[in-house]
Design a protein around this motif. Structure first.
Motif, PDB file in Angstrom:
ATOM      1  N   ILE A  44       0.847  -1.196   0.000  1.00  0.00           N
ATOM      2  CA  ILE A  44       0.000   0.000   0.000  1.00  0.00           C
ATOM      3  C   ILE A  44       0.878   1.240   0.000  1.00  0.00           C
ATOM      4  CG2 ILE A  44      -1.976  -1.061   1.143  1.00  0.00           C
ATOM      5  CD1 ILE A  44      -1.088   0.313   3.722  1.00  0.00           C
ATOM      6  N   LYS A  45       0.343   2.319  -0.551  1.00  0.00           N
ATOM      7  CA  LYS A  45       1.043   3.604  -0.603  1.00  0.00           C
ATOM      8  C   LYS A  45       0.014   4.688  -0.298  1.00  0.00           C
ATOM      9  CE  LYS A  45       3.322   6.643  -3.912  1.00  0.00           C
ATOM     10  NZ  LYS A  45       3.705   6.803  -5.323  1.00  0.00           N
ATOM     11  N   PRO A  46       0.223   5.484   0.772  1.00  0.00           N
ATOM     12  CA  PRO A  46      -0.748   6.542   1.082  1.00  0.00           C
ATOM     13  C   PRO A  46      -0.745   7.633   0.012  1.00  0.00           C
ATOM     14  CG  PRO A  46       1.129   6.631   2.572  1.00  0.00           C
ATOM     15  CD  PRO A  46       1.315   5.426   1.707  1.00  0.00           C
ATOM     16  N   LEU A  47      -1.928   8.158  -0.279  1.00  0.00           N
ATOM     17  CA  LEU A  47      -2.028   9.234  -1.271  1.00  0.00           C
ATOM     18  C   LEU A  47      -1.784  10.604  -0.661  1.00  0.00           C
ATOM     19  CD1 LEU A  47      -5.016   8.143  -3.505  1.00  0.00           C
ATOM     20  CD2 LEU A  47      -2.614   8.268  -4.108  1.00  0.00           C
ATOM     21  N   SER A  48      -2.139  10.785   0.598  1.00  0.00           N
ATOM     22  CA  SER A  48      -1.904  12.075   1.246  1.00  0.00           C
ATOM     23  C   SER A  48      -0.998  11.860   2.447  1.00  0.00           C
ATOM     24  CB  SER A  48      -3.222  12.708   1.680  1.00  0.00           C
ATOM     25  OG  SER A  48      -3.868  11.866   2.588  1.00  0.00           O
ATOM     26  N   PHE A  49      -0.052  12.719   2.602  1.00  0.00           N
ATOM     27  CA  PHE A  49       0.883  12.609   3.703  1.00  0.00           C
ATOM     28  C   PHE A  49       0.492  13.592   4.797  1.00  0.00           C
ATOM     29  CE2 PHE A  49       3.221  11.115   0.019  1.00  0.00           C
ATOM     30  CZ  PHE A  49       3.683   9.904   0.478  1.00  0.00           C
ATOM     31  N   GLN A  50      -0.647  13.321   5.436  1.00  0.00           N
ATOM     32  CA  GLN A  50      -1.122  14.169   6.522  1.00  0.00           C
ATOM     33  C   GLN A  50      -0.609  13.603   7.833  1.00  0.00           C
ATOM     34  OE1 GLN A  50      -5.317  13.820   6.265  1.00  0.00           O
ATOM     35  NE2 GLN A  50      -5.520  15.283   4.614  1.00  0.00           N
ATOM     36  N   SER A  51      -0.130  14.496   8.671  1.00  0.00           N
ATOM     37  CA  SER A  51       0.239  14.020   9.999  1.00  0.00           C
ATOM     38  C   SER A  51      -1.044  13.894  10.811  1.00  0.00           C
ATOM     39  CB  SER A  51       1.208  14.992  10.671  1.00  0.00           C
ATOM     40  OG  SER A  51       0.580  16.225  10.874  1.00  0.00           O
ATOM     41  N   GLU A  52      -1.012  13.083  11.835  1.00  0.00           N
ATOM     42  CA  GLU A  52      -2.210  12.863  12.622  1.00  0.00           C
ATOM     43  C   GLU A  52      -2.550  14.062  13.486  1.00  0.00           C
ATOM     44  OE1 GLU A  52      -2.704   9.224  14.602  1.00  0.00           O
ATOM     45  OE2 GLU A  52      -1.874   8.065  12.961  1.00  0.00           O
ATOM     46  N   SER A  53      -1.592  14.956  13.687  1.00  0.00           N
ATOM     47  CA  SER A  53      -1.869  16.156  14.470  1.00  0.00           C
ATOM     48  C   SER A  53      -1.280  17.369  13.756  1.00  0.00           C
ATOM     49  CB  SER A  53      -1.292  16.021  15.881  1.00  0.00           C
ATOM     50  OG  SER A  53       0.087  15.816  15.823  1.00  0.00           O
ATOM     51  N   LYS A  54      -1.950  18.488  13.914  1.00  0.00           N
ATOM     52  CA  LYS A  54      -1.556  19.728  13.255  1.00  0.00           C
ATOM     53  C   LYS A  54      -1.006  20.682  14.309  1.00  0.00           C
ATOM     54  CE  LYS A  54      -3.753  23.530  10.851  1.00  0.00           C
ATOM     55  NZ  LYS A  54      -5.032  24.052  10.414  1.00  0.00           N
ATOM     56  N   ILE A  55       0.162  21.268  14.049  1.00  0.00           N
ATOM     57  CA  ILE A  55       0.776  22.196  14.998  1.00  0.00           C
ATOM     58  C   ILE A  55       0.069  23.540  14.900  1.00  0.00           C
ATOM     59  CG2 ILE A  55       2.880  23.449  15.595  1.00  0.00           C
ATOM     60  CD1 ILE A  55       4.462  21.019  14.631  1.00  0.00           C
ATOM     61  N   ILE A  56      -0.426  24.021  16.046  1.00  0.00           N
ATOM     62  CA  ILE A  56      -1.140  25.292  16.090  1.00  0.00           C
ATOM     63  C   ILE A  56      -0.192  26.422  16.497  1.00  0.00           C
ATOM     64  CG2 ILE A  56      -3.032  26.520  17.215  1.00  0.00           C
ATOM     65  CD1 ILE A  56      -4.571  24.176  16.548  1.00  0.00           C
ATOM     66  N   LYS A  57       0.630  26.168  17.531  1.00  0.00           N
ATOM     67  CA  LYS A  57       1.508  27.225  18.044  1.00  0.00           C
ATOM     68  C   LYS A  57       2.728  26.593  18.709  1.00  0.00           C
ATOM     69  CE  LYS A  57       1.450  31.124  21.224  1.00  0.00           C
ATOM     70  NZ  LYS A  57       0.706  31.852  22.216  1.00  0.00           N
ATOM     71  N   VAL A  58       3.896  27.195  18.490  1.00  0.00           N
ATOM     72  CA  VAL A  58       5.115  26.773  19.171  1.00  0.00           C
ATOM     73  C   VAL A  58       5.191  27.542  20.483  1.00  0.00           C
ATOM     74  CG1 VAL A  58       7.626  26.651  19.041  1.00  0.00           C
ATOM     75  CG2 VAL A  58       6.261  26.305  16.980  1.00  0.00           C
ATOM     76  N   LEU A  59       5.350  26.829  21.590  1.00  0.00           N
ATOM     77  CA  LEU A  59       5.367  27.438  22.912  1.00  0.00           C
ATOM     78  C   LEU A  59       6.798  27.756  23.350  1.00  0.00           C
ATOM     79  CD1 LEU A  59       2.780  25.036  24.556  1.00  0.00           C
ATOM     80  CD2 LEU A  59       2.359  27.267  23.563  1.00  0.00           C
ATOM     81  N   THR A  60       6.926  28.585  24.367  1.00  0.00           N
ATOM     82  CA  THR A  60       8.254  28.978  24.845  1.00  0.00           C
ATOM     83  C   THR A  60       8.853  27.960  25.809  1.00  0.00           C
ATOM     84  OG1 THR A  60       7.241  30.258  26.623  1.00  0.00           O
ATOM     85  CG2 THR A  60       7.775  31.433  24.595  1.00  0.00           C
ATOM     86  N   GLU A  61       8.051  27.070  26.364  1.00  0.00           N
ATOM     87  CA  GLU A  61       8.540  26.076  27.317  1.00  0.00           C
ATOM     88  C   GLU A  61       9.317  24.984  26.610  1.00  0.00           C
ATOM     89  OE1 GLU A  61       5.263  26.944  27.270  1.00  0.00           O
ATOM     90  OE2 GLU A  61       5.150  28.155  29.070  1.00  0.00           O
ATOM     91  N   GLN A  62      10.260  24.381  27.334  1.00  0.00           N
ATOM     92  CA  GLN A  62      11.084  23.296  26.806  1.00  0.00           C
ATOM     93  C   GLN A  62      10.509  21.952  27.254  1.00  0.00           C
ATOM     94  OE1 GLN A  62      13.954  23.765  24.894  1.00  0.00           O
ATOM     95  NE2 GLN A  62      13.363  25.907  24.849  1.00  0.00           N
ATOM     96  N   CYS A  63      10.709  20.934  26.449  1.00  0.00           N
ATOM     97  CA  CYS A  63      10.315  19.576  26.795  1.00  0.00           C
ATOM     98  C   CYS A  63      11.227  19.073  27.903  1.00  0.00           C
ATOM     99  CB  CYS A  63      10.432  18.670  25.566  1.00  0.00           C
ATOM    100  SG  CYS A  63      10.156  16.928  25.916  1.00  0.00           S
ATOM    101  N   PRO A  64      10.680  18.577  29.017  1.00  0.00           N
ATOM    102  CA  PRO A  64      11.536  18.094  30.100  1.00  0.00           C
ATOM    103  C   PRO A  64      12.307  16.821  29.731  1.00  0.00           C
ATOM    104  CG  PRO A  64       9.242  17.724  30.628  1.00  0.00           C
ATOM    105  CD  PRO A  64       9.274  18.507  29.357  1.00  0.00           C
ATOM    106  N   ALA A  65      11.868  16.101  28.701  1.00  0.00           N
ATOM    107  CA  ALA A  65      12.536  14.862  28.323  1.00  0.00           C
ATOM    108  C   ALA A  65      13.727  15.091  27.386  1.00  0.00           C
ATOM    109  CB  ALA A  65      11.540  13.918  27.674  1.00  0.00           C
ATOM    110  N   CYS A  66      13.586  16.013  26.401  1.00  0.00           N
ATOM    111  CA  CYS A  66      14.647  16.168  25.395  1.00  0.00           C
ATOM    112  C   CYS A  66      15.080  17.614  25.142  1.00  0.00           C
ATOM    113  CB  CYS A  66      14.203  15.541  24.081  1.00  0.00           C
ATOM    114  SG  CYS A  66      12.868  16.431  23.267  1.00  0.00           S
ATOM    115  N   GLN A  67      14.503  18.578  25.842  1.00  0.00           N
ATOM    116  CA  GLN A  67      14.843  19.998  25.763  1.00  0.00           C
ATOM    117  C   GLN A  67      14.478  20.672  24.443  1.00  0.00           C
ATOM    118  OE1 GLN A  67      15.681  21.308  28.670  1.00  0.00           O
ATOM    119  NE2 GLN A  67      15.609  19.213  29.424  1.00  0.00           N
ATOM    120  N   HIS A  68      13.662  20.052  23.607  1.00  0.00           N
ATOM    121  CA  HIS A  68      13.143  20.714  22.407  1.00  0.00           C
ATOM    122  C   HIS A  68      11.922  21.531  22.817  1.00  0.00           C
ATOM    123  CE1 HIS A  68      15.629  17.781  20.248  1.00  0.00           C
ATOM    124  NE2 HIS A  68      15.542  18.610  19.216  1.00  0.00           N
ATOM    125  N   PRO A  69      11.505  22.520  22.006  1.00  0.00           N
ATOM    126  CA  PRO A  69      10.331  23.319  22.388  1.00  0.00           C
ATOM    127  C   PRO A  69       9.042  22.494  22.363  1.00  0.00           C
ATOM    128  CG  PRO A  69      11.228  24.060  20.279  1.00  0.00           C
ATOM    129  CD  PRO A  69      12.138  23.003  20.783  1.00  0.00           C
TER     130      PRO A  69
END
Length: 185
Positions: A44-69
């Motif tokens: 099988i080959k997907p026709l649309s490459f949609q992610s399951e979630s859409k990013i609305i806003k990048v926050l200023t806080e850091q991820c406690p696990a990997c330090q990415h935003p």
């Protein structure tokens, strides 16, 4: 101008595994190309490459696990906050409700269990007996320890509240009496 302006040109794509023709098929996550030799070949080959979630806003806080935003995302079940480095990092902020001492309300049906807060399939809150599956008593709205003047049941639900009075409905499924009670200040 004998040539048609909008001429349909059929293009066929072939399966890289068995060289059969790929067909457009409908699945629960949308359209995809599937091998026409299925079930012998399950490519099988997907026709649309949609992610399951859409990013609305990048926050200023850091991820406690990997330090990415952290980012605010819109997913299949609503909005949530997660790591921007997904799928390498699976950190998600879980909403921790305030822990408060709720009054213990006995189940009016079996008289043995207590009514506890539960969530349904769609995430909606309801109240049910903790003696499930032996007792299947449920209420859609929050129960209160108020006795019904009609049948004497000790559990009621709040229907309406104003500054001076409250309107309750009996939780007994045979009674369902609606009555007013003055608000205590």
């Amino acid at each position: 101008m004998s040539e048609r302006l909008f001429q349909h040109k059929k293009q066929q794509e072939h399966c890289p595994l068995c060289n059969a023709v790929l067909q457009v098929k409908q699945g629960k996550k949308g359209l995809f190309l599937g091998c026409s030799a299925y079930p012998a070949c399950d490519y099988i080959k997907p026709l649309s490459f949609q992610s399951e979630s859409k990013i609305i806003k990048v926050l200023t806080e850091q991820c406690p696990a990997c330090q990415h935003p952290l980012v605010l995302k819109q997913g299949h079940f609503g909005m949530f906050i997660g790591c921007s480095h997904y799928p390498a990092c699976h950190f998600v902020v879980h909403d921790q409700p305030e822990e408060r001492a709720e009054e213990r309300i006995p189940c009016p049906d079996c008289q043995q269990g207590e009514l506890v807060t539960r969530r349904g399939r769609q995430g909606k809150v309801f109240y049910g007996c903790n003696g499930y599956p032996h007792c299947k008593f449920t209420l859609a709205s929050k129960p209160y320890l108020v006795s019904c003047p009609e049948c004497g049941s000790s559990v009621c639900t709040l229907k309406k509240e104003t500054q001076t009075y409250r309107t309750f409905q009996c939780a007994n499924k045979r009674c369902r009496h609606i009555f007013n009670s003055e608000k205590a200040f």
